[in-house]
Design a protein around this motif. Structure first.
Motif, PDB file in Angstrom:
ATOM      1  N   SER A 141       0.834  -1.191   0.000  1.00  0.00           N
ATOM      2  CA  SER A 141       0.000   0.000   0.000  1.00  0.00           C
ATOM      3  C   SER A 141       0.872   1.245   0.000  1.00  0.00           C
ATOM      4  CB  SER A 141      -0.896   0.041   1.241  1.00  0.00           C
ATOM      5  OG  SER A 141      -1.703  -1.112   1.328  1.00  0.00           O
ATOM      6  N   VAL A 142       0.423   2.266  -0.719  1.00  0.00           N
ATOM      7  CA  VAL A 142       1.035   3.589  -0.676  1.00  0.00           C
ATOM      8  C   VAL A 142      -0.029   4.566  -0.230  1.00  0.00           C
ATOM      9  CG1 VAL A 142       2.153   5.422  -2.005  1.00  0.00           C
ATOM     10  CG2 VAL A 142       2.723   3.029  -2.464  1.00  0.00           C
ATOM     11  N   VAL A 143       0.297   5.359   0.788  1.00  0.00           N
ATOM     12  CA  VAL A 143      -0.677   6.268   1.399  1.00  0.00           C
ATOM     13  C   VAL A 143      -0.077   7.673   1.469  1.00  0.00           C
ATOM     14  CG1 VAL A 143      -1.755   4.415   2.730  1.00  0.00           C
ATOM     15  CG2 VAL A 143       0.166   5.695   3.720  1.00  0.00           C
ATOM     16  N   PRO A 144      -0.881   8.685   1.735  1.00  0.00           N
ATOM     17  CA  PRO A 144      -0.327  10.036   1.868  1.00  0.00           C
ATOM     18  C   PRO A 144       0.763  10.094   2.932  1.00  0.00           C
ATOM     19  CG  PRO A 144      -2.705  10.142   1.682  1.00  0.00           C
ATOM     20  CD  PRO A 144      -2.360   8.689   1.817  1.00  0.00           C
ATOM     21  N   ASP A 145       1.764  10.932   2.695  1.00  0.00           N
ATOM     22  CA  ASP A 145       2.855  11.070   3.660  1.00  0.00           C
ATOM     23  C   ASP A 145       2.313  11.364   5.055  1.00  0.00           C
ATOM     24  OD1 ASP A 145       4.774  10.634   1.734  1.00  0.00           O
ATOM     25  OD2 ASP A 145       5.138  12.760   1.353  1.00  0.00           O
ATOM     26  N   GLY A 146       2.944  10.737   6.040  1.00  0.00           N
ATOM     27  CA  GLY A 146       2.546  10.951   7.418  1.00  0.00           C
ATOM     28  C   GLY A 146       1.432  10.056   7.904  1.00  0.00           C
ATOM     29  N   THR A 147       0.896   9.194   7.030  1.00  0.00           N
ATOM     30  CA  THR A 147      -0.220   8.331   7.430  1.00  0.00           C
ATOM     31  C   THR A 147       0.105   6.844   7.371  1.00  0.00           C
ATOM     32  OG1 THR A 147      -1.217   8.172   5.213  1.00  0.00           O
ATOM     33  CG2 THR A 147      -1.845  10.069   6.572  1.00  0.00           C
ATOM     34  N   ALA A 148       1.364   6.501   7.090  1.00  0.00           N
ATOM     35  CA  ALA A 148       1.712   5.083   6.988  1.00  0.00           C
ATOM     36  C   ALA A 148       1.480   4.348   8.304  1.00  0.00           C
ATOM     37  CB  ALA A 148       3.167   4.923   6.538  1.00  0.00           C
ATOM     38  N   LEU A 149       1.843   4.977   9.414  1.00  0.00           N
ATOM     39  CA  LEU A 149       1.656   4.323  10.712  1.00  0.00           C
ATOM     40  C   LEU A 149       0.168   4.121  10.995  1.00  0.00           C
ATOM     41  CD1 LEU A 149       2.738   3.182  13.336  1.00  0.00           C
ATOM     42  CD2 LEU A 149       2.859   5.513  14.246  1.00  0.00           C
ATOM     43  N   GLU A 150      -0.629   5.120  10.674  1.00  0.00           N
ATOM     44  CA  GLU A 150      -2.073   4.998  10.888  1.00  0.00           C
ATOM     45  C   GLU A 150      -2.634   3.811  10.108  1.00  0.00           C
ATOM     46  OE1 GLU A 150      -6.148   7.609  10.005  1.00  0.00           O
ATOM     47  OE2 GLU A 150      -4.162   8.534   9.823  1.00  0.00           O
ATOM     48  N   ARG A 151      -2.237   3.681   8.841  1.00  0.00           N
ATOM     49  CA  ARG A 151      -2.725   2.568   8.021  1.00  0.00           C
ATOM     50  C   ARG A 151      -2.202   1.233   8.565  1.00  0.00           C
ATOM     51  NH1 ARG A 151      -4.173   1.515   2.647  1.00  0.00           N
ATOM     52  NH2 ARG A 151      -5.234   3.534   2.741  1.00  0.00           N
ATOM     53  N   ALA A 152      -0.948   1.209   8.971  1.00  0.00           N
ATOM     54  CA  ALA A 152      -0.382  -0.030   9.511  1.00  0.00           C
ATOM     55  C   ALA A 152      -1.107  -0.460  10.772  1.00  0.00           C
ATOM     56  CB  ALA A 152       1.110   0.149   9.788  1.00  0.00           C
ATOM     57  N   LEU A 153      -1.429   0.493  11.637  1.00  0.00           N
ATOM     58  CA  LEU A 153      -2.163   0.174  12.865  1.00  0.00           C
ATOM     59  C   LEU A 153      -3.569  -0.316  12.549  1.00  0.00           C
ATOM     60  CD1 LEU A 153      -0.978   3.083  15.171  1.00  0.00           C
ATOM     61  CD2 LEU A 153      -0.498   0.637  15.489  1.00  0.00           C
ATOM     62  N   ASP A 154      -4.173   0.231  11.502  1.00  0.00           N
ATOM     63  CA  ASP A 154      -5.490  -0.245  11.090  1.00  0.00           C
ATOM     64  C   ASP A 154      -5.421  -1.695  10.631  1.00  0.00           C
ATOM     65  OD1 ASP A 154      -8.375   0.253  10.212  1.00  0.00           O
ATOM     66  OD2 ASP A 154      -7.451  -0.315   8.317  1.00  0.00           O
ATOM     67  N   ILE A 155      -4.401  -2.016   9.828  1.00  0.00           N
ATOM     68  CA  ILE A 155      -4.217  -3.398   9.373  1.00  0.00           C
ATOM     69  C   ILE A 155      -3.968  -4.309  10.568  1.00  0.00           C
ATOM     70  CG2 ILE A 155      -2.691  -4.937   8.075  1.00  0.00           C
ATOM     71  CD1 ILE A 155      -2.246  -2.567   6.123  1.00  0.00           C
ATOM     72  N   ALA A 156      -3.096  -3.866  11.479  1.00  0.00           N
ATOM     73  CA  ALA A 156      -2.808  -4.666  12.667  1.00  0.00           C
ATOM     74  C   ALA A 156      -4.077  -4.888  13.488  1.00  0.00           C
ATOM     75  CB  ALA A 156      -1.741  -3.984  13.511  1.00  0.00           C
ATOM     76  N   GLY A 157      -4.919  -3.863  13.608  1.00  0.00           N
ATOM     77  CA  GLY A 157      -6.159  -4.004  14.352  1.00  0.00           C
ATOM     78  C   GLY A 157      -7.079  -5.042  13.743  1.00  0.00           C
ATOM     79  N   ARG A 158      -7.123  -5.098  12.431  1.00  0.00           N
ATOM     80  CA  ARG A 158      -7.936  -6.108  11.758  1.00  0.00           C
ATOM     81  C   ARG A 158      -7.386  -7.510  12.019  1.00  0.00           C
ATOM     82  NH1 ARG A 158     -11.363  -3.872   7.746  1.00  0.00           N
ATOM     83  NH2 ARG A 158     -11.110  -1.608   7.588  1.00  0.00           N
ATOM     84  N   ILE A 159      -6.066  -7.625  12.026  1.00  0.00           N
ATOM     85  CA  ILE A 159      -5.443  -8.910  12.368  1.00  0.00           C
ATOM     86  C   ILE A 159      -5.789  -9.295  13.803  1.00  0.00           C
ATOM     87  CG2 ILE A 159      -3.223 -10.057  12.779  1.00  0.00           C
ATOM     88  CD1 ILE A 159      -2.121  -8.366  10.420  1.00  0.00           C
ATOM     89  N   ASN A 160      -5.705  -8.320  14.703  1.00  0.00           N
ATOM     90  CA  ASN A 160      -5.954  -8.585  16.124  1.00  0.00           C
ATOM     91  C   ASN A 160      -7.368  -9.081  16.377  1.00  0.00           C
ATOM     92  OD1 ASN A 160      -3.391  -7.554  16.467  1.00  0.00           O
ATOM     93  ND2 ASN A 160      -4.063  -5.591  17.295  1.00  0.00           N
ATOM     94  N   ALA A 161      -8.312  -8.703  15.514  1.00  0.00           N
ATOM     95  CA  ALA A 161      -9.707  -9.103  15.692  1.00  0.00           C
ATOM     96  C   ALA A 161      -9.955 -10.546  15.262  1.00  0.00           C
ATOM     97  CB  ALA A 161     -10.622  -8.166  14.906  1.00  0.00           C
ATOM     98  N   CYS A 162      -8.958 -11.161  14.636  1.00  0.00           N
ATOM     99  CA  CYS A 162      -9.094 -12.544  14.165  1.00  0.00           C
ATOM    100  C   CYS A 162      -8.591 -13.522  15.222  1.00  0.00           C
ATOM    101  CB  CYS A 162      -8.320 -12.721  12.858  1.00  0.00           C
ATOM    102  SG  CYS A 162      -8.889 -11.659  11.515  1.00  0.00           S
ATOM    103  N   GLY A 163      -8.892 -14.792  15.005  1.00  0.00           N
ATOM    104  CA  GLY A 163      -8.442 -15.815  15.951  1.00  0.00           C
ATOM    105  C   GLY A 163      -6.923 -15.901  15.971  1.00  0.00           C
ATOM    106  N   PRO A 164      -6.273 -15.683  17.126  1.00  0.00           N
ATOM    107  CA  PRO A 164      -4.808 -15.642  17.150  1.00  0.00           C
ATOM    108  C   PRO A 164      -4.151 -16.966  16.771  1.00  0.00           C
ATOM    109  CG  PRO A 164      -5.700 -15.624  19.381  1.00  0.00           C
ATOM    110  CD  PRO A 164      -6.853 -15.417  18.453  1.00  0.00           C
ATOM    111  N   LEU A 165      -4.738 -18.088  17.166  1.00  0.00           N
ATOM    112  CA  LEU A 165      -4.154 -19.381  16.793  1.00  0.00           C
ATOM    113  C   LEU A 165      -4.247 -19.583  15.287  1.00  0.00           C
ATOM    114  CD1 LEU A 165      -5.539 -21.672  19.646  1.00  0.00           C
ATOM    115  CD2 LEU A 165      -3.238 -20.714  19.436  1.00  0.00           C
ATOM    116  N   ALA A 166      -5.369 -19.173  14.705  1.00  0.00           N
ATOM    117  CA  ALA A 166      -5.529 -19.297  13.262  1.00  0.00           C
ATOM    118  C   ALA A 166      -4.557 -18.386  12.525  1.00  0.00           C
ATOM    119  CB  ALA A 166      -6.970 -18.955  12.872  1.00  0.00           C
ATOM    120  N   VAL A 167      -4.416 -17.151  12.986  1.00  0.00           N
ATOM    121  CA  VAL A 167      -3.510 -16.197  12.347  1.00  0.00           C
ATOM    122  C   VAL A 167      -2.083 -16.733  12.344  1.00  0.00           C
ATOM    123  CG1 VAL A 167      -2.387 -13.949  12.664  1.00  0.00           C
ATOM    124  CG2 VAL A 167      -4.879 -14.114  12.717  1.00  0.00           C
ATOM    125  N   GLU A 168      -1.626 -17.198  13.498  1.00  0.00           N
ATOM    126  CA  GLU A 168      -0.244 -17.676  13.592  1.00  0.00           C
ATOM    127  C   GLU A 168      -0.026 -18.930  12.752  1.00  0.00           C
ATOM    128  OE1 GLU A 168       0.752 -17.915  17.757  1.00  0.00           O
ATOM    129  OE2 GLU A 168      -0.103 -15.917  18.090  1.00  0.00           O
TER     130      GLU A 168
END
Length: 266
Positions: free
Chosen positions: A187-214
């Motif tokens: 993904s390419v996002v506006p400057d200064g927003t990469a961390l925000e997008r990464a945290l959003d992706i991480a949050g979506r991962i966190n909402a999934c089953g951790p055993l399944a994700v790993e």
């Protein structure tokens, strides 16, 4: 919590956020940074409350590569960093994700320069987000050096070989849009927003089953170099046990009851 003067660590919910913190040197790698990174990877692996990791850099840069002056400079011994490296001569390769793969998903949030050792660490991450002005590249050959952080092996497995060879053999910089076009970042996002997008992706991962994700992450890497038949067999060996977990049953119940699941890693 892990961390050093050149590597800050903080929790954001179930995400461990690691920040390369030498902005005055564009976050060039130093011994304190490498020790901090290695300890943070171990912390993420050991803490079941951590479901994802975000790696980023301070001051609008990701990482400008290795700082040889810092590695050779005085003052590092006082913190015990050289003792750590002496006790584990492989520590720097583990820190750079050359000889260590975290079991939790790692999302990179890249702003500014991500070159040389920065691009090499990037190849050890799982999902990559870049700001529009981010710059990538493996400059080693321009200085008569070799990108020994794993790039001659990993890069051609992550992007088409012709692009990997062009990056490795020319040592030229790549824009974020070029990096996305060849598949180095997702993904390419506006400057200064990469961390925000990464945290959003991480949050979506966190909402999934951790055993399944790993298990899914492990299967992807484990089967990468197998034949299709070998990979399918390995996938079943990792995948079937997930269906017998309490988390799998909770996921089905939550869907039927139209509510968010409460996974317990069981």
């Amino acid at each position: 919590m892990a961390g050093t003067e050149h590597l800050t660590v903080r929790r954001e919910g179930a995400t461990l956020v690691l920040t390369l913190n030498r902005p005055e040197s564009r976050n060039a790698l130093s011994l304190p940074m490498l020790v901090g990174l290695y300890d943070a990877w171990l912390e993420a692996d050991a803490d079941d409350g951590v479901r994802s990791v975000v790696l980023t850099g301070a001051g609008g840069s990701f990482c400008a590569g290795m700082d040889l002056k810092a590695l050779a400079g005085a003052g590092m011994e006082a913190g015990g960093y050289r003792d750590r490296l002496k006790a584990d001569p492989d520590l720097h390769w583990k820190a750079m994700l050359r000889h260590h793969r975290p079991r939790k998903p790692v999302v990179a949030a890249v702003e500014g320069p991500c070159v040389a050792g920065g691009t090499e660490i990037l190849q050890g991450t799982d999902i990559r987000v870049a700001g529009e002005s981010a710059v990538f590249g493996l400059f080693e050959v321009r200085r008569g050096l070799f990108p020994i952080g794993g790039s001659t092996v990993r890069l051609q497995r992550q992007i088409p070989r012709t692009h990997a060879l062009e990056m490795l053999l020319t040592g030229r910089p790549y824009t974020a849009s070029e990096a996305q076009r060849i598949g180095l970042v997702g993904s390419v996002v506006p400057d200064g927003t990469a961390l925000e997008r990464a945290l959003d992706i991480a949050g979506r991962i966190n909402a999934c089953g951790p055993l399944a994700v790993e298990a899914v992450k492990a299967s992807v890497y484990e089967t990468a170099e197998m034949t299709e038949s070998e990979g399918l067999a390995a996938e079943l060996s990792r995948g079937w046990p997930i269906f017998d977990t309490a988390d799998a049953k909770e996921g089905a119940r939550a869907f039927a009851e139209k509510r968010d699941p409460e996974y317990r890693r069981a």
